[in-house]
Motif scaffolding. Sequence first.
Motif, PDB file in Angstrom:
ATOM      1  N   GLY A  68       0.825  -1.198   0.000  1.00 38.29           N
ATOM      2  CA  GLY A  68       0.000   0.000   0.000  1.00 38.29           C
ATOM      3  C   GLY A  68       0.859   1.247   0.000  1.00 38.29           C
ATOM      4  N   MET A  69       0.334   2.303  -0.604  1.00 39.63           N
ATOM      5  CA  MET A  69       1.050   3.581  -0.632  1.00 39.63           C
ATOM      6  C   MET A  69       0.060   4.714  -0.423  1.00 39.63           C
ATOM      7  N   VAL A  86       8.114   4.065  -7.310  1.00 43.06           N
ATOM      8  CA  VAL A  86       7.749   3.034  -6.337  1.00 43.06           C
ATOM      9  C   VAL A  86       7.100   1.842  -7.032  1.00 43.06           C
ATOM     10  N   GLU A  87       6.217   2.129  -7.987  1.00 37.82           N
ATOM     11  CA  GLU A  87       5.521   1.039  -8.693  1.00 37.82           C
ATOM     12  C   GLU A  87       6.501   0.187  -9.496  1.00 37.82           C
ATOM     13  N   ALA A  92       9.252  -4.985  -9.861  1.00 40.81           N
ATOM     14  CA  ALA A  92      10.500  -5.725 -10.042  1.00 40.81           C
ATOM     15  C   ALA A  92      10.687  -6.794  -8.974  1.00 40.81           C
ATOM     16  N   HIS A  93      10.091  -6.580  -7.809  1.00 39.15           N
ATOM     17  CA  HIS A  93      10.201  -7.556  -6.717  1.00 39.15           C
ATOM     18  C   HIS A  93       8.961  -8.449  -6.617  1.00 39.15           C
ATOM     19  N   GLY A  94       8.079  -8.376  -7.602  1.00 38.13           N
ATOM     20  CA  GLY A  94       6.928  -9.271  -7.625  1.00 38.13           C
ATOM     21  C   GLY A  94       5.739  -8.828  -6.816  1.00 38.13           C
ATOM     22  N   ALA A 302      14.517   2.947  -3.445  1.00 30.73           N
ATOM     23  CA  ALA A 302      15.038   2.928  -2.078  1.00 30.73           C
ATOM     24  C   ALA A 302      13.918   2.709  -1.068  1.00 30.73           C
ATOM     25  N   ALA A 303      12.754   3.315  -1.320  1.00 33.04           N
ATOM     26  CA  ALA A 303      11.616   3.137  -0.414  1.00 33.04           C
ATOM     27  C   ALA A 303      11.164   1.680  -0.385  1.00 33.04           C
ATOM     28  N   ILE A 304      11.105   1.051  -1.549  1.00 30.11           N
ATOM     29  CA  ILE A 304      10.718  -0.365  -1.601  1.00 30.11           C
ATOM     30  C   ILE A 304      11.773  -1.230  -0.922  1.00 30.11           C
TER      31      ILE A 304
END
Length: 338
Positions: A68-69, A86-87, A92-94, A302-304
């Motif tokens: 969630g964001m 962010v998306e 990229a990480h699924g 970086a946030a993810i």
Amino acid sequence: MSSSRATLIEVAKLAGTSKTSVSRFFGPERDKLSSVLQSRIEQAAQSLGYQPNLMARGLKGGGSRLLGMLVADIRNPFSVAIVHGVELAARAHGYSLIVCNTDNDPEQEQKHLASLAAYQVEGLIINAAGQPEPQLQALMKGGIPLALLDREVRQLDAKVIGLDNVLAIDMALDHLVQQGYRSVLYVSETPEHASARLERLKRFNQQAEALGLDSQTLVLSSLAEHSAIPILKAFAEHPTTVPKAVLCANGNATLAMVRSFQHLGLAMGPLGLIGIDELDWCELVLPGITTLAQPTDVIGHAAIACLLNQFPQRARELPVQYRHPPTLITRGSTTFPG
């Protein structure tokens, strides 16, 4: 062609692997699979049109693969760019991303936080509108990791990912001084409840004094953008022997000041203009507007990374940089004809 939905077992058979591996691919343990196996499973799933039931997975405790964001103002150019970053990183990480816009309304922010928790999101990225410390504390105690974006929340032990605000102001003022400007009008949106704006304003006052600049501050009201016109007019017409410039704290402030310049018929360059945030139209408004561009995609990644590092099942920790330098893009609006 059969109308029935493809199953996880069918994906495993086509990919030449086990049901467990496919389950891992669509769950929180994807990193445990080799890149070759991940590619085979992804191709098999796409070929069969397989779509996992993420909500059911979350309810069963298997991880919803949803993040969630919360965004304070989706209309802000920074917000649009940072959501994109962010998306990209989430994908990229699924993970899939649910974005909620609070319109800078703390009450709406609380409602969205409750909704995101109900959707079984595995983590939250917060660009806070107010100070939702009690709600965020409760979510963290409930096991939901979170990362703060651009704005801090007081009394909350969470990292803030964003621009290096001190460096941004220093770079802007150093550039103006090098170009010959010695009097600066700093323009910002209302800084209350936005720690990044407070940081920039505080640093501007400190650095303007240290550099011996004549300085003024203009705080814009979103309801009365036209109120900037008489203040800009007075600043431009004030008799002085030193060149003057306007420093805008973000993209919205830059847009407001460009409109004010145009309304008053002021030429950019003789009266300098520089803005924090690179906007698509800045290079199109003659003579081109000098900006400090935020690395929004890098900040989003970086946030993810900060969020995923808090997941207990992580196989390895991702590198994270919390404060990010801007890039100076010099154009004609800060070229003083001397």
